[in-house]
Design an enzyme around this catalytic site. Structure first.
Site, PDB file in Angstrom:
ATOM      1  N   SER B 147      48.051  32.977  39.268  1.00  0.00           N
ATOM      2  CA  SER B 147      48.286  32.895  40.717  1.00  0.00           C
ATOM      3  C   SER B 147      46.953  32.856  41.460  1.00  0.00           C
ATOM      4  CB  SER B 147      49.157  34.053  41.202  1.00  0.00           C
ATOM      5  OG  SER B 147      48.446  35.271  41.104  1.00  0.00           O
ATOM      6  N   ASP B 205      41.043  39.106  40.331  1.00  0.00           N
ATOM      7  CA  ASP B 205      41.459  37.805  39.807  1.00  0.00           C
ATOM      8  C   ASP B 205      40.898  36.651  40.652  1.00  0.00           C
ATOM      9  OD1 ASP B 205      42.904  39.523  38.237  1.00  0.00           O
ATOM     10  OD2 ASP B 205      44.811  38.451  38.427  1.00  0.00           O
TER      11      ASP B 205
END
Lengths: 398, 398
Positions: B147, B205
């Site tokens: 994502s 991330d």
């Protein structure tokens, strides 16, 4: 006249937690292993001393006159348990024909016997004639304290025969043990035997053989724990040969290479030992429950991982842990690692058929496996009928 | 007139060391995973916006007038990267028809796109028509930052199309990257997308997706490391489903249950991360040698044991480690554990046929396995011919 006979047994030893970490000042728990060494001593009327050790294919005898010639004034005056009479050891090596540096099991056992026999009876009018037979359930050289169990039996039987300690067994009893003071003496003489066999032993093995149960070993100090439970286990020997010296050196190298990584692991092992001790104490205080067994299992798993981190694991031990875990049982190596032996905890309600299947799985891996227990009593005197029939038969056959 | 086209890619993420320990204030190393998400944005002349995400079977389009109606004065004034415009998120949920609480991948991706699209272009005279196509080499929901890679690509392409950041690729180049300042902006917008998708992400991330390489994550602070080597790895997905929340809670429970045992293990993991960082720094400084790879392998093994101690191992991961070790390769879980993914280090000279056999072994276990690298560059702009043909074909087919 009744023949004086003493049947003595002493347990082996396993390390429950703290192997290797103990070398670096952490707590270890040494436990008695209920695979025992049995010794039968008969005071005889002949002029000979016989020793029969069928496990290690050693059968010897000497005339009392030969043995008497080995006793000197020094032996009589020296006869002590604080230091080893190295001149006597030297004379015995020459007498038996064991060159310096030889460490063959049978030879070492004979040296230990003769040393304790001559030292204990040095003050007596004359040396007694006797026949000793020894049988052990323990494999030798597997780090399970087989030499210590032998030395404890030797010291106990010889001190009893000499009258230095009592022969505590009464007619009504199957087994009996000695007073704390007498056990101190047994332990000190057994340690002399261990010194002859191993050079510089820690003294843990003979202490476990003497007191049994569980001992805390920390910074050179050995403390028997009061009131600990007996735990059922499987003891498995992977039969992968290893050198304790090399493994100990490897851990030291790893600490030097990665101090910030390995030192906390040793801390954690120390905490595993202490947590285990607390848990066992609670269990013996009557609170024993599945919850306590879960904790013991978790501690076993954690320590096995830590030992792998220290570099003393082995693929055979990984296999062993996997095979037992597949049956819901938790295992760790015991002792030096790098192969060698492992213990697998059994719960009080672990099913017999599950134990049987697990043993078969382990045997299929090429391992030897025994169902036994840890925390069993230390040195004991037995009535003949309290000893397993097959063992009694062996002891009686000499 | 030339159609404005932007081809962007961003890497996935793996945790090299420090997963779980990072939650308790220890250092973690997050690394880019060279399985990338590719996005192609074409500014079109129609009055429509298309988004095509064949990986997740999501193909949607909207009329510009529809989208324009979602922009309010607040959106224009708000357009910020410090806080999320929750009223816009709410309007978008209603518009797309995603009830509160739904976390379906396609829906979340669409929400993130529309949010960044509308926010970035809120200041423009009018919303631009465009077609976006996305293809990812990353599995979704495997803890590999898919994502974030998507959000980084989205933010980069939209900010480039809007002119907020440059389009750095020149005619002579295959790939190009942005200035530090521009990457800061990309990262902040990507983080907004991550917030929409995940609620309360750490920001690691999207930082990895933006900067690539290796990032040190400690006490909430993310620091890209300068000059680290790229390392070849196998990335394996055991496909065993797990809940990160449950695993994190399990570690916390274990710390509470055995603080004196587990806290030193977290210390040791911290030291593993720091030692790894030092080793990688030395390797990039030109001293790279088999010795360094041995250290990296040892650290991987140690940390895998520590993660087992924390209770986030899994039999599938044990199998994976055993299978790769049988080929001389060292593996550890990456991320939450309890199944999920693992990394296996390959040396520069690891033989292609050995890699092939290992991949086959792992596939036989039912795992997915990719040969890739860690430490690869972060977000990049690509010339069409620098993208693998099969991926370009997919991106061009919409």
């Amino acid at each position: 006249m009744q023949v004086k006979e003493y049947i003595i047994s002493a347990p082996g030893k396993a390390i429950l937690h703290g192997e290797h970490a103990v070398v670096h000042g952490k707590v270890a728990l040494a436990v008695s292993l209920n695979l025992r060494t049995y010794l039968r001593l008969q005071v005889t009327s002949g002029e000979k001393v016989f020793i029969n050790m069928p496990n290690i294919h050693t059968f010897l005898s000497w005339d009392l006159t030969e043995l008497q010639s080995l006793v000197t004034d020094t032996t009589v005056n020296y006869s002590s348990t604080t230091e080893l009479d190295t001149s006597l050891v030297k004379r015995l090596r020459d007498f038996v024909g064991i060159p310096d540096g030889t460490t063959d099991t049978g030879g070492m056992a004979v040296l230990a016997f003769l040393y304790i026999y001559l030292s204990v009876f040095a003050h007596s009018e004359s040396l007694p004639s006797m026949t000793l037979s020894v049988w052990s359930e323990l494999p030798t050289g597997a780090g399970l304290g087989s030499s210590a169990a032998f030395c404890v039996c030797l010291a106990t039987a010889l001190l009893s025969a000499q009258g230095t300690i009592s022969s505590p067994l009464t007619h009504q009893q199957d087994t009996a043990r000695w007073s704390e003071e007498e056990m101190e003496l047994i332990n000190r003489w057994a340690f002399q035997g261990e010194r002859i066999i191993h050079g510089n032993p820690s003294g843990v093995d003979n202490a476990v053989g003497t007191w049994g149960g569980i001992l805390r070993y920390h910074a050179g100090k050995i403390t028997p724990l009061n009131r600990v439970p007996m735990l059922r286990i499987l003891l498995t020997n992977t039969k992968v040969p290893r050198s304790t010296k090399v493994l100990v050196a490897g851990v030291k190298d790893k600490i030097n290479k990665f101090p910030s990584i390995i030192n906390p692991v040793l801390e954690s092992v120390d905490a595993v030992s202490r947590t285990c001790e607390d848990t066992l104490t609670k269990m013996e205080a009557g609170e024993s429950s599945p919850k306590h067994y879960s904790v013991l299992e978790e501690l076993i798993d954690i320590n096995q991982h830590h030992l792998n981190v220290m570099g003393v694991g082995h693929p055979s031990l990984d296999t062993l842990c996997r095979v037992t875990l597949a049956r819901g049982l938790h295992s760790k190596l015991t002792g030096a690692g790098g192969g060698g032996c492992a213990i697998t905890l059994l719960r009080p309600d672990t099913d017999g058929s599950l134990i049987q299947s697990t043993r078969e799985d382990l045997k299929e891996c090429g391992f030897d496996c025994w169902e036994t227990s840890i925390g069993a009593p230390g040195v004991q005197q037995h009535s003949p009928c309290s000893v397993k029939e097959d063992i009694m038969e062996i002891l009686n056959s000499y």
